[in-house]
Design an enzyme around this catalytic site. Structure first.
Site, PDB file in Angstrom:
ATOM      1  N   LYS A 114       0.824  -1.211   0.000  1.00 38.99           N
ATOM      2  CA  LYS A 114       0.000   0.000   0.000  1.00 38.99           C
ATOM      3  C   LYS A 114       0.858   1.261   0.000  1.00 38.99           C
ATOM      4  O   LYS A 114       0.479   2.265  -0.608  1.00 38.99           O
ATOM      5  CB  LYS A 114      -0.972   0.001   1.188  1.00 38.99           C
ATOM      6  CG  LYS A 114      -2.058  -1.042   1.023  1.00 38.99           C
ATOM      7  CD  LYS A 114      -3.247  -0.806   1.911  1.00 38.99           C
ATOM      8  CE  LYS A 114      -4.388  -1.746   1.524  1.00 38.99           C
ATOM      9  NZ  LYS A 114      -5.358  -1.940   2.575  1.00 38.99           N
ATOM     10  N   LYS A 200      -4.846  -9.893  -6.672  1.00 38.40           N
ATOM     11  CA  LYS A 200      -6.033 -10.404  -5.959  1.00 38.40           C
ATOM     12  C   LYS A 200      -7.263  -9.553  -6.278  1.00 38.40           C
ATOM     13  O   LYS A 200      -7.138  -8.353  -6.582  1.00 38.40           O
ATOM     14  CB  LYS A 200      -5.771 -10.506  -4.456  1.00 38.40           C
ATOM     15  CG  LYS A 200      -5.805  -9.217  -3.718  1.00 38.40           C
ATOM     16  CD  LYS A 200      -5.718  -9.426  -2.214  1.00 38.40           C
ATOM     17  CE  LYS A 200      -5.746  -8.036  -1.590  1.00 38.40           C
ATOM     18  NZ  LYS A 200      -5.379  -7.922  -0.224  1.00 38.40           N
ATOM     19  N   LYS A 203     -11.390  -4.424  -3.649  1.00 41.28           N
ATOM     20  CA  LYS A 203     -12.290  -3.281  -3.804  1.00 41.28           C
ATOM     21  C   LYS A 203     -11.550  -2.079  -4.340  1.00 41.28           C
ATOM     22  O   LYS A 203     -12.154  -1.146  -4.856  1.00 41.28           O
ATOM     23  CB  LYS A 203     -12.946  -2.872  -2.485  1.00 41.28           C
ATOM     24  CG  LYS A 203     -12.766  -3.798  -1.355  1.00 41.28           C
ATOM     25  CD  LYS A 203     -13.507  -3.381  -0.107  1.00 41.28           C
ATOM     26  CE  LYS A 203     -13.016  -4.233   1.049  1.00 41.28           C
ATOM     27  NZ  LYS A 203     -13.928  -4.578   2.056  1.00 41.28           N
TER      28      LYS A 203
HETATM   29  P1  TYM Z   1     -10.725  -6.712   4.003  1.00 46.58           P
HETATM   30  O1  TYM Z   1     -11.792  -5.744   4.345  1.00 46.58           O
HETATM   31  O2  TYM Z   1      -9.754  -6.336   2.937  1.00 46.58           O
HETATM   32  O3  TYM Z   1     -11.353  -8.099   3.608  1.00 46.58           O
HETATM   33  C1  TYM Z   1     -12.303  -8.793   4.418  1.00 46.58           C
HETATM   34  C2  TYM Z   1     -12.044 -10.296   4.341  1.00 46.58           C
HETATM   35  O4  TYM Z   1     -12.082 -10.731   2.974  1.00 46.58           O
HETATM   36  C3  TYM Z   1     -10.889 -11.453   2.662  1.00 46.58           C
HETATM   37  N1  TYM Z   1     -10.535 -11.200   1.248  1.00 46.58           N
HETATM   38  C4  TYM Z   1     -10.274 -12.154   0.347  1.00 46.58           C
HETATM   39  N2  TYM Z   1     -10.278 -13.494   0.420  1.00 46.58           N
HETATM   40  C5  TYM Z   1      -9.988 -14.187  -0.705  1.00 46.58           C
HETATM   41  N3  TYM Z   1      -9.710 -13.595  -1.906  1.00 46.58           N
HETATM   42  C6  TYM Z   1      -9.692 -12.247  -2.031  1.00 46.58           C
HETATM   43  N4  TYM Z   1      -9.428 -11.677  -3.215  1.00 46.58           N
HETATM   44  C7  TYM Z   1      -9.982 -11.465  -0.865  1.00 46.58           C
HETATM   45  N5  TYM Z   1     -10.057 -10.121  -0.626  1.00 46.58           N
HETATM   46  C8  TYM Z   1     -10.399  -9.981   0.660  1.00 46.58           C
HETATM   47  C9  TYM Z   1      -9.836 -10.911   3.616  1.00 46.58           C
HETATM   48  O5  TYM Z   1      -8.786 -11.831   3.813  1.00 46.58           O
HETATM   49  C10 TYM Z   1     -10.649 -10.668   4.871  1.00 46.58           C
HETATM   50  O6  TYM Z   1     -10.744 -11.850   5.645  1.00 46.58           O
HETATM   51  N6  TYM Z   1      -7.543  -5.931   7.794  1.00 46.58           N
HETATM   52  C11 TYM Z   1      -8.755  -6.615   7.391  1.00 46.58           C
HETATM   53  C12 TYM Z   1      -9.968  -6.270   8.247  1.00 46.58           C
HETATM   54  C13 TYM Z   1      -9.733  -6.507   9.702  1.00 46.58           C
HETATM   55  C14 TYM Z   1      -9.684  -7.768  10.370  1.00 46.58           C
HETATM   56  C15 TYM Z   1      -9.467  -7.471  11.725  1.00 46.58           C
HETATM   57  C16 TYM Z   1      -9.798  -9.101   9.933  1.00 46.58           C
HETATM   58  C17 TYM Z   1      -9.568  -5.536  10.640  1.00 46.58           C
HETATM   59  N7  TYM Z   1      -9.400  -6.112  11.861  1.00 46.58           N
HETATM   60  C18 TYM Z   1      -9.357  -8.482  12.679  1.00 46.58           C
HETATM   61  C19 TYM Z   1      -9.680 -10.102  10.909  1.00 46.58           C
HETATM   62  C20 TYM Z   1      -9.462  -9.798  12.254  1.00 46.58           C
HETATM   63  C21 TYM Z   1      -9.099  -6.210   5.958  1.00 46.58           C
HETATM   64  O7  TYM Z   1      -8.742  -5.145   5.506  1.00 46.58           O
HETATM   65  O8  TYM Z   1      -9.921  -7.099   5.308  1.00 46.58           O
END
Ligand code: TYM
Length: 339
Positions: A114, A200, A203
């Site tokens: 990022k 990947k 969004k």
């Molecule tokens: P975020 O918002 O990017 O994504 C939410 C969840 O979706 C999964 N994910 C994917 N899995 C498979 N293929 C993809 N292309 C893909 N894109 C997203 C992510 O692995 C995630 O599980 N930092 C985290 C949010 C967060 C969090 C936490 C997660 C904040 N605190 C505590 C677990 C525990 C995030 O930005 O996910």
């Protein structure tokens, strides 16, 4: 068992989020026995680590809440809330900042990706983002954290922080924090962009054609699959034949995850055929799986009063669940927390 996970309320819920994480959240919630509990949250505090639109954040948080409920997260059985209403997350992050190490954060691939070449210009929040993520799960003594593959490193960091804090400030028989285990699905751990099999699905990709959104209607979904990048070869009959074909591998992986079959079984059926036959079958499967979720989402998303009430109720429960561990962390550090 204490299941905890979160999602950022930026953009729309996409197929990667659903197959990589949210589908597992719902399955774990449904399998929960008495004495166990699941907490799921909108990571709105994380969303300010990068440029964002303040006016849109509240609406995006409510919309993502509707998406989670549409995917099967039941606010009567799970604790569903947004971070901003539970100040314990930010408080615990500050305490953990004393334990986390600069070197650990510098190694985070998401930070490197990022920030790119402009590290000096990034917010401090983007750098310390994984410490807030550690606080998110450690606050509730999470045992299991269902996430996609891209969050594995952040979870390993949470374990390192918990371990060091326990070693430095707690006695061996009374640790303050539980070490959480990431739960990553075998299929669909990493869904890739429909335009580029090496990136990947995300969004933040500027091309909407790169992802399937939960809000897409059936025609849009079918169109995106039809236009998805592929190669001219027919599908192989064996998994090894997908090794150097990232786009083909991604589409077959999505098919497998949606149908619940192993990749080998999908190839046994479609091996030797071109994408002309496979893509419409995949589009049908997608529409059948996501269509009902989309309908529920559309019915819920504008009822801001009901969604606000869900989050307020969830946040009250979350504040209660998190307080004992937060107090214990203050105490271990020699601090007295204002009650
Ligand atoms: P975020 O918002 O990017 O994504 C939410 C969840 O979706 C999964 N994910 C994917 N899995 C498979 N293929 C993809 N292309 C893909 N894109 C997203 C992510 O692995 C995630 O599980 N930092 C985290 C949010 C967060 C969090 C936490 C997660 C904040 N605190 C505590 C677990 C525990 C995030 O930005 O996910």
């Amino acid at each position: 068992m204490r299941v905890v996970s979160g999602i950022q309320p930026t953009g729309n819920l996409h197929l990667g989020n659903y197959l990589g994480a949210i589908r597992n959240w719902a399955a774990m919630q449904d399998a929960m026995d008495e004495g166990s509990e699941a907490l799921f949250f909108l990571a709105d505090l994380h969303a300010i680590s990068q440029p964002h639109d303040p006016a849109g954040l509240k609406a995006a948080t409510l919309e993502m809440t509707a998406a989670l409920v549409a995917c099967g997260i039941d606010p009567d059985r799970s604790v569903l809330f947004n971070q901003a209403q539970v100040p314990q997350h930010a408080e615990l992050q500050w305490l953990l900042n004393g334990t986390a190490r600069m070197g650990w954060l510098n190694r985070m691939t998401q930070w490197k990706d990022k920030a790119g070449k402009n590290r000096e210009g990034q917010s401090v929040a983007l750098f310390t983002y994984p410490v807030l993520q550690a606080a998110d799960v450690l606050l509730y003594q999470a045992t299991h954290v269902p996430v996609g593959e891209d969050q594995k490193q952040h979870l390993e960091l949470a374990r390192d922080i918990a371990q060091k804090f326990n070693n430095d400030f707690a006695s061996e028989d009374a640790p303050v924090f539980t070490l959480p285990d990431p739960i990553i699905p075998a299929e669909a751990a990493r869904i890739m962009s429909l335009r580029d099999g090496s990136a990947k699905m995300s969004k933040s990709d500027p091309s909407d054609m790169s992802r399937i959104n939960l809000s897409d209607d059936a025609d849009t979904m079918a169109q995106k699959i039809k236009k998805a990048k592929t190669d001219p070869e027919p599908l192989p009959s064996e998994e090894a034949g997908l090794a150097d074909r990232p786009e083909a591998r991604n589409l077959v992986g999505i098919y497998a995850a949606l149908s619940g079959e192993p990749v080998a079984a999908v190839l046994a059926q479609y091996g030797g055929q071109g994408f002309g036959g496979f893509k419409p079958a995949l589009a049908d499967l997608l529409v059948a799986a996501l269509g009902p979720i989309r309908d529920r989402f559309v019915a819920l998303k504008d009822d801001s009063e009901a969604l606000d009430a869900i989050l307020a109720r969830g946040a009250a429960k979350a504040r209660e669940r998190g307080t004992p561990t937060l107090n214990a962390a203050y105490q271990a550090l020699g601090l007295v927390r204002h009650q």
